[in-house]
Enzyme design. Structure first.
Site: not given
Ligand code: CP
Length: 325
Positions: A69-70, A99, A121, A149
């Protein structure tokens, strides 16, 4: 490229690292922008116009952990606003992190490549803050370890606001792995800014919400309770926010005999315990902690919630890209 103090101060306001950077007024402004993005993306003339807005700009999505999703909603949002996307979806394995390169060095290098924003991320808590400290482009935290998040919390809050027309005086029940789940942490921090919210945390004791969050609730005067009983959590809930076991962050926790633990699965038979006006949310992915039969219930909004991620992220990215002009 070195940045002046003025540029650094401007950048600081553009990084999105934590929900603590937002106040209610700013959040509601983002919701208005999100509404406009949603309309534009569903109106062909407006969508065409939007697709010309950020031509010539490029967004980097640097993901050291898996995501559906993100990453894809950010990339879709970037493309929808005319920006191009350069992506590495498994940077832990396929970037020079494999590395031994540090996140700081990687971000310094990406700062030389004329990106307008970096969506990051990372598996380590605090990585987005470390990256922002050395970055000359805005960093959007797309999830850092067990930390935060923030863009998920914004889309979650938007989904709640869409249903109730307010973010205060709500009974919010969060369940599942609250110790390691960054989405629940960010959402509680965000909603604790609003008056009268009452939180119930439903989890196995070893996966209870961490003290930094409950301390925050105490300092803001928000009521909260911990319980191992999902039925107790459901009774008065306006919002039920369920989460999965974060097995990838196993640390020293014992692996449960059965995962998901049946005591923390929302089954179709549980629906009678949930108020008719409540909504059932989940950041997804789910791995069994909400039975598929629950999807048909009108209170189950988790797929719509995920869809809201596109509109909120388009609004957030548009802000950042406009400011980079
Ligand atoms: N909710 C969420 O962060 O989903 P993903 O890990 O698929 O991005």
């Amino acid at each position: 490229m070195s940045t002046t103090e003025t540029e650094q101060a401007h950048l600081h306001t553009l990084h999105l690292l934590s929900v603590d950077q937002l106040n209610p007024d700013e959040l509601f402004t983002i919701f208005e922008e999100t509404d406009r993005m949603r309309e534009a993306l569903h109106t062909s003339g407006q969508a065409r116009e939007l697709a010309g807005r950020h031509l010539g700009k490029s967004v980097c999505t640097l993901f050291y952990e898996p995501s559906t999703r993100t990453r894809l909603s950010f990339e879709r949002a970037a493309v929808a606003t005319g920006a191009t996307v350069i992506s590495t979806e498994n940077a832990r394995e396929f970037s020079s992190a494999a590395k031994g390169e540090t996140i700081e060095d990687t971000v310094r290098v990406l700062g030389e490549y004329c990106f307008s924003a970096l969506v990051l991320r990372h598996h380590e808590t605090g990585a987005a803050i470390r990256a922002a400290a050395v970055s000359n482009i805005p960093i959007i935290n797309a999830g850092d370890g067990k930390g935060e998040h923030p863009t998920q919390a914004i889309l979650d809050a938007y989904t709640i606001y869409e249903r109730f027309g307010r973010l205060d005086n709500l009974n919010i029940t969060l369940g599942g792995d609250l110790k390691r789940g960054r989405t629940a942490r960010s959402l509680v921090k965000l909603l604790a800014q609003f008056e009268g919210n009452r939180f119930v945390f439903v989890s196995r004791p070893e996966l209870a919400m961490e003290p930094d969050i409950t301390d925050r609730l105490e300092s803001t005067g928000s009521a909260y309770a911990n319980t191992t009983s999902k039925k107790r959590g459901f009774g008065n809930a306006d919002v039920i926010y369920w989460t999965r076991d974060q097995k990838e962050r196993a640390e020293d926790l014992a692996i449960p005999d059965e995962s998901p633990d049946p005591a923390y699965v929302i089954e179709k038979t549980d629906l009678t315990d949930i108020p008719p006006t409540a909504i059932i949310m989940h950041p997804l992915p789910r791995v069994g902690e909400i039975a598929v039969e629950v999807d048909e219930d009108p209170r189950a909004v988790y797929f719509k919630q995920a869809g809201n991620g596109l509109y909120t992220r388009a609004a957030l990215l548009d802000r950042v890209l406009r400011a980079s002009e």
